[in-house]
Design an enzyme around this catalytic site. Structure first.
Site, PDB file in Angstrom:
ATOM      1  N   GLY A  10       0.778  -1.226   0.000  1.00  0.00           N
ATOM      2  CA  GLY A  10       0.000   0.000   0.000  1.00  0.00           C
ATOM      3  C   GLY A  10       0.811   1.279   0.000  1.00  0.00           C
ATOM      4  N   VAL A  11       2.117   1.183   0.177  1.00  0.00           N
ATOM      5  CA  VAL A  11       2.978   2.366   0.153  1.00  0.00           C
ATOM      6  C   VAL A  11       3.096   2.873  -1.282  1.00  0.00           C
ATOM      7  CG1 VAL A  11       5.369   3.164   0.464  1.00  0.00           C
ATOM      8  CG2 VAL A  11       4.271   1.764   2.225  1.00  0.00           C
ATOM      9  N   PRO A  14       7.180   7.359  -6.051  1.00  0.00           N
ATOM     10  CA  PRO A  14       7.317   7.980  -7.374  1.00  0.00           C
ATOM     11  C   PRO A  14       7.865   6.979  -8.382  1.00  0.00           C
ATOM     12  CG  PRO A  14       8.122   9.455  -5.666  1.00  0.00           C
ATOM     13  CD  PRO A  14       7.866   8.131  -4.997  1.00  0.00           C
ATOM     14  N   ALA A  15       7.234   6.912  -9.539  1.00  0.00           N
ATOM     15  CA  ALA A  15       7.634   5.932 -10.543  1.00  0.00           C
ATOM     16  C   ALA A  15       9.037   6.190 -11.071  1.00  0.00           C
ATOM     17  CB  ALA A  15       6.635   5.939 -11.700  1.00  0.00           C
ATOM     18  N   LEU A  16       9.396   7.451 -11.183  1.00  0.00           N
ATOM     19  CA  LEU A  16      10.707   7.819 -11.706  1.00  0.00           C
ATOM     20  C   LEU A  16      11.592   8.275 -10.555  1.00  0.00           C
ATOM     21  CD1 LEU A  16      12.189   8.068 -14.455  1.00  0.00           C
ATOM     22  CD2 LEU A  16      11.571  10.487 -14.436  1.00  0.00           C
ATOM     23  N   GLY A  19      19.018   7.889  -9.645  1.00  0.00           N
ATOM     24  CA  GLY A  19      20.009   6.939  -9.174  1.00  0.00           C
ATOM     25  C   GLY A  19      21.395   7.544  -9.092  1.00  0.00           C
ATOM     26  N   ASP A  44      17.622   6.866  -5.159  1.00  0.00           N
ATOM     27  CA  ASP A  44      18.100   5.498  -4.969  1.00  0.00           C
ATOM     28  C   ASP A  44      19.610   5.499  -4.804  1.00  0.00           C
ATOM     29  OD1 ASP A  44      17.896   2.421  -5.353  1.00  0.00           O
ATOM     30  OD2 ASP A  44      19.379   3.054  -6.833  1.00  0.00           O
ATOM     31  N   TYR A  49      27.735   1.761  -3.040  1.00  0.00           N
ATOM     32  CA  TYR A  49      28.091   2.889  -3.895  1.00  0.00           C
ATOM     33  C   TYR A  49      29.044   3.849  -3.170  1.00  0.00           C
ATOM     34  CZ  TYR A  49      23.873   1.533  -6.550  1.00  0.00           C
ATOM     35  OH  TYR A  49      22.899   0.863  -7.250  1.00  0.00           O
ATOM     36  N   LYS A  74      20.403   0.095  -0.150  1.00  0.00           N
ATOM     37  CA  LYS A  74      20.581  -1.353  -0.255  1.00  0.00           C
ATOM     38  C   LYS A  74      21.630  -1.864   0.719  1.00  0.00           C
ATOM     39  CE  LYS A  74      20.022  -0.590  -5.208  1.00  0.00           C
ATOM     40  NZ  LYS A  74      20.367   0.851  -5.154  1.00  0.00           N
ATOM     41  N   HIS A 107      20.979  -6.153  -1.898  1.00  0.00           N
ATOM     42  CA  HIS A 107      21.578  -5.748  -3.165  1.00  0.00           C
ATOM     43  C   HIS A 107      21.793  -6.901  -4.139  1.00  0.00           C
ATOM     44  CE1 HIS A 107      24.269  -2.275  -4.776  1.00  0.00           C
ATOM     45  NE2 HIS A 107      23.751  -2.944  -5.778  1.00  0.00           N
TER      46      HIS A 107
END
Length: 292
Positions: A10-11, A14-16, A19, A44, A49, A74, A107
């Site tokens: 249910g959370v 944003p689709a985009l 990164g 993200d 990283y 991650k 990851h």
């Protein structure tokens, strides 16, 4: 088309997203600030990283309220296991300057030591139950990894982040995700990883994609991101150039035709650009994740 996606718990997300894979720490904060100014509200990153601290600095300096940003990071394989993953959360939130995460994912599947993977995921389930993360998921999990994880855990992953672009569409993974109600999220969504593997000019120079772009007066990158969105996927492009960051976000006011989507669908080569998840082991890819 909606700019948000609803996860299986249910959370909304944003689709985009923006990164920072392979973005060096010295330019990460500036790039993330540029993305937030552009309008991105989904960032993200990952422990591996080595730029979580700079992402946190950008969030702090941006003036954007933390509650308005969907923050995803991650756990690296070096911190797998139950206690290790709990500590990974502590390290990540300390660097990011937040007391909660919107999405926390594993990851890699680490198939050679899958018991550690399961134990790490149990830690994510604990964090979810304790309200410290809003959603949990995985990255680079193939169908067999998903099946075993689902059998041995309680909470179905909300997201599976995988390499996915027009030259590598992973239909089996997408089908497995859909069967479990897992959202597929694309890393390297415009195929940039192919350049690191030396596999030619890549998707940005593909004549089919370029031709579709001319029909809409859009760039190849915009066409590919729109293709992902029309398939109902999440995509997380990266850039350090403000003009590219803005360009990648400007994909919500046009639509590809069904024929154009289908023309991109058939460009799949089946050739992976990034590392094979089955080849990731702690011996070859393990690295200590700093505390700060």
């Amino acid at each position: 088309m909606t700019t948000e996606l609803t996860l299986n718990n249910g959370v909304t997300m944003p689709a985009l997203g923006f990164g920072v894979f392979q973005t060096t720490p010295d330019v990460t904060a500036e790039a993330v600030e540029s993305a937030l100014r552009t309008g991105y509200r989904h960032i993200d990153t990952a422990a591996a990283y080595l730029n979580e601290r700079q992402v946190g600095e950008a969030l702090s300096r941006s003036g954007v309220d933390r509650s308005d940003v969907f923050l995803e990071t991650k756990v690296w394989i070096s911190d797998y296991g139950y206690d290790g993953a709990l500590h990974a959360f502590e390290k990540a939130t300390r660097k990011l300057g937040t007391d909660f995460l919107d999405l926390f994912i594993l990851h890699q599947p680490l198939p050679s030591e899958f018991d550690l993977t399961v134990a790490a995921y149990h830690a994510l389930e604990t964090l979810l139950a304790d309200g410290k993360v809003r959603a949990i998921g995985v990255s680079n999990f193939m169908p067999e990894h998903l099946e075993e994880l689902v059998e041995r855990t309680t909470v179905v992953p909300a997201v599976n982040q995988v390499e996915l672009h027009p030259y590598f569409t992973q239909p089996e993974v997408r089908a497995a995700d859909a069967a479990h109600g897992i959202l597929t999220q694309a890393w390297s969504p415009i195929g940039g990883i192919t350049f690191y593997r030396g596999s030619g000019s890549g998707t940005l120079a593909d004549p089919v994609i370029a031709g579709i772009g001319k029909e809409h007066d859009r760039t190849p990158a915009q066409v590919m991101l729109r293709w992902h969105l029309q398939h109902g996927r999440s995509a997380i492009p990266k850039s350090v150039r403000p003009e590219r960051i803005a360009e990648n976000f400007d994909v919500f006011d046009f639509a590809l035709t069904d024929e154009q989507v289908a023309a991109i669908d058939v460009l799949d080569t089946g050739v992976r650009g990034g590392p094979d998840p089955a080849a990731i082991t702690r011996e070859t890819f393990g690295r200590e994740i700093p505390e700060y």
